[in-house]
Motif scaffolding. Structure first.
Motif, PDB file in Angstrom:
ATOM      1  N   UNK A  82      24.592  55.502  47.142  1.00 63.24           N
ATOM      2  CA  UNK A  82      25.883  55.578  46.455  1.00 63.24           C
ATOM      3  C   UNK A  82      26.792  54.425  46.842  1.00 63.24           C
ATOM      4  N   UNK A  83      26.666  53.916  48.061  1.00 63.40           N
ATOM      5  CA  UNK A  83      27.436  52.730  48.459  1.00 63.40           C
ATOM      6  C   UNK A  83      27.005  51.541  47.597  1.00 63.40           C
ATOM      7  N   UNK A  84      25.690  51.370  47.421  1.00 62.15           N
ATOM      8  CA  UNK A  84      25.194  50.294  46.557  1.00 62.15           C
ATOM      9  C   UNK A  84      25.693  50.484  45.124  1.00 62.15           C
ATOM     10  N   UNK A  85      25.607  51.705  44.640  1.00 63.23           N
ATOM     11  CA  UNK A  85      25.972  52.001  43.252  1.00 63.23           C
ATOM     12  C   UNK A  85      27.451  51.753  42.966  1.00 63.23           C
ATOM     13  N   UNK A  86      28.315  52.122  43.909  1.00 63.54           N
ATOM     14  CA  UNK A  86      29.752  52.112  43.631  1.00 63.54           C
ATOM     15  C   UNK A  86      30.483  50.865  44.134  1.00 63.54           C
ATOM     16  N   UNK A  95      29.100  42.810  44.404  1.00 65.57           N
ATOM     17  CA  UNK A  95      27.875  43.556  44.142  1.00 65.57           C
ATOM     18  C   UNK A  95      26.890  43.457  45.308  1.00 65.57           C
ATOM     19  N   UNK A  96      26.288  44.594  45.639  1.00 67.68           N
ATOM     20  CA  UNK A  96      25.274  44.635  46.698  1.00 67.68           C
ATOM     21  C   UNK A  96      23.910  44.434  46.054  1.00 67.68           C
ATOM     22  N   UNK A  97      23.235  43.378  46.473  1.00 67.88           N
ATOM     23  CA  UNK A  97      21.963  42.992  45.868  1.00 67.88           C
ATOM     24  C   UNK A  97      20.795  43.638  46.620  1.00 67.88           C
ATOM     25  N   UNK A  98      20.680  44.945  46.507  1.00 68.75           N
ATOM     26  CA  UNK A  98      19.540  45.650  47.070  1.00 68.75           C
ATOM     27  C   UNK A  98      19.687  46.015  48.531  1.00 68.75           C
TER      28      UNK A  98
END
Length: 428
Positions: A165-169, A174-177
Motif C-alpha cells: 500500500x505504501x508503493x500504491x499510494x 513514484x516508488x519503482x518496485x
C-alpha cells in the motif's frame, strides 16, 4: 435489459428499506446487525445507484425547518442552556445519526470512508449533495482526531500488505518496485504512517524522511535507489521529502500536520544530533499560475514587486509560446538563459511569499506554512523529472520547521503573513 433494470431497482429498494429500518427505534437497540444489512445492500449498488442513494440521503434526512426555526426563536428569546441544547439537537441532520449507527457495524468505518470517496467524485457535478458531504466530514473529523490515531514506523519487516500500500499510494515521488522501496527504508531513511484502530491494516497517511548531513537542493539523490547510505554520526537534518494520503474519502480531515510534528519529536529523541527539520517540496500548479498571468492588484503588493512580477512575465513571454509548447520544444533548466532563470525564480518567490495565503494559493505551501513552517529556500533544478519540469519548471522548495516557532508561524500565516528567509526575499 428489463431484467437488469428490475434487479437494480430491487437492490435500491432494499438499500433504502434497510436504511429506514436502521434509523428506526428498533435500529437504536439492534444497530450492529441492521447496519450490516445497509452495508451489504449498499455494496450491491453500481456507481450511478450510489449517487441516487446520496440524493435520497440529501432529500429525506434533513432537519425540520419548522423545528429549527421554533428552537432558534426560543433560544433568541431565552438564551439558556436548555434552549441551546434543544436548538443543537433539532438542527442536526438525521443523516449524522444514520452514519453513527452505520459505524457500529463491522467494517462500518471503512464503508463510510468509501461512501465519501464515491460522494466526492460526484460533488462537483452535484452541488446539492454538499450537506451530505458536510455531515460525513464532520463525523470523520471527530473519529479520526489525531488523539485516536497510532503512529508506526513502516520498515522492511512490516507486513507485505502494508508495504504494497505504501508503493500504491506514494503520490509525490513514484516508488519503482521493491528495490526502490527497500532503499527508502534503509537506516538513513524513515517512513512513518498513521493508523486507526478500526483500520489496523490500512495506512491513512504516511511521510518519508531522509536523514542527511545538509539540507538538500535536489530530490534526485533522495529517490535514487542506488545511492549510498549515510552513517548515523552524520545525521544533522531530517528532510521530509514526501507525504501521501492513502484514503481519498478522508480528504479535508486534518492529519498530515500532526503526523509531521509527531515524527519530528520522535526523530529528535532517537537522534539528538538532529538540529534541522525541513522539507524538500514540489510546487504543483506553479506553471499553471504563470500561464494564467493573473493580476496581483487584489493582493495589494508594493509597486516594486508588482513591477518585478510584470517584468518577469514579459521575459518569459508565455502568451507567445505556452509552457507546454516550450517543454515540447525541449526547454530544460540546465539549458535555459540566465534571464529566464532569474524570471522564474522571482515569480516563484512572489507566488509563494505573497499568493500562498490567498484563495488559489499553492496547496503544498498552504499545508506547510499553515503548519507553522518557514519558507526557507527555493531550489533551481530541484526536480528534473518530466512531472517536475511540467508543474514547476523544475523548482522545489525547502520549508523549515523550527519546532519552537511553529505555533507563532502558524498564527501569523492564518492572519495572512508568510514567514520567509532573506534568501527567498532576495530573489525579488
Amino acid at each position: 435489459m428489463i431484467l437488469d433494470k428490475l434487479i437494480k431497482a430491487r437492490h435500491m429498494t432494499k438499500t433504502v428499506n434497510a436504511t429506514k429500518k436502521l434509523l428506526s427505534e428498533r435500529g437504536e437497540s439492534n444497530g450492529a446487525s441492521m447496519a450490516s444489512d445497509v452495508i451489504e445492500n449498499y455494496n450491491t449498488l453500481d456507481d450511478d445507484q450510489k449517487n441516487q442513494y446520496f440524493h435520497y440521503l440529501a432529500e429525506k434526512f434533513n432537519p425540520s425547518p419548522a423545528d429549527v426555526l421554533n428552537a432558534a426563536q426560543m433560544y433568541a428569546e431565552a438564551p439558556n442552556a436548555d434552549n441551546l441544547v434543544w436548538l443543537m439537537k433539532v438542527s442536526e441532520a438525521p443523516r449524522q445519526e444514520l452514519l453513527r449507527r452505520l459505524n457500529r457495524a463491522p467494517g462500518g468505518t471503512g464503508m463510510i470512508i468509501d461512501m465519501r470517496r464515491q460522494l466526492l467524485k460526484a460533488l462537483n457535478r452535484k452541488p446539492e449533495l454538499k450537506a451530505v458531504d458536510a455531515d460525513m466530514q464532520h463525523l470523520l473529523n471527530s473519529w479520526f482526531n489525531p488523539g485516536f490515531l497510532k503512529m508506526y514506523q513502516v520498515d522492511w519487516k512490516s507486513p507485505a500488505e502494508i508495504l504494497e500500500k505504501i508503493i500504491q499510494h506514494e503520490a509525490v515521488h513514484e516508488i519503482d518496485g521493491w528495490d526502490d522501496l527497500r532503499r527508502r527504508l534503509q537506516p538513513d531513511r524513515r517512513c512513518f504512517a498513521f493508523f486507526h484502530p478500526q483500520l489496523s491494516e490500512e495506512p491513512l497517511i504516511f511521510v518519508e524522511v531522509a536523514l542527511l548531513p545538509d539540507i538538500p537542493a535536489s530530490v534526485a539523490p533522495l529517490v535514487d535507489k542506488k545511492s549510498a547510505t549515510v552513517e548515523p554520526n552524520q545525521f544533522k537534518c531530517a528532510i521530509f521529502y514526501s507525504i501521501s494520503n492513502c484514503q481519498p474519502g478522508l480528504r479535508g480531515v486534518s492529519m498530515g500536520n500532526f503526523l509531521i510534528k509527531r515524527v519530528a519529536e520522535s526523530l529528535k529523541k532517537e537522534f539528538p544530533s538532529l538540529k534541522i527539520f525541513c522539507t524538500l517540496s514540489p510546487i504543483p500548479g506553479f506553471t499553471e499560475w504563470l500561464s494564467a498571468g493573473q493580476s496581483l492588484g487584489a493582493i495589494n503588493l508594493k509597486p516594486a514587486i508588482t513591477e518585478k512580477y510584470q517584468q518577469s512575465l514579459n521575459v518569459l513571454d508565455l502568451k507567445k509560446t505556452s509552457w507546454s509548447e516550450r517543454i515540447q520544444a525541449g526547454w530544460h533548466p540546465d539549458t535555459c538563459s540566465p534571464k529566464e532563470r532569474e524570471a522564474l525564480e522571482s515569480l516563484c518567490a512572489i507566488y509563494l511569499m505573497h499568493y500562498s495565503p490567498h484563495r488559489g494559493g499553492n496547496s503544498v505551501a498552504k499545508f506547510h506554512l499553515g503548519n507553522g513552517a518557514k519558507l526557507h529556500r527555493i531550489n533551481w533544478a530541484g526536480d528534473l523529472s518530466k512531472k517536475g519540469i511540467k508543474q514547476s519548471a523544475g523548482l522545489m522548495v525547502n520549508y523549515l520547521y523550527d519546532l519552537e516557532k511553529v505555533e507563532d508561524n502558524h498564527e501569523r500565516f492564518v492572519n495572512g503573513e508568510v514567514i520567509f528567509s532573506r534568501a527567498v526575499s532576495q530573489l525579488i
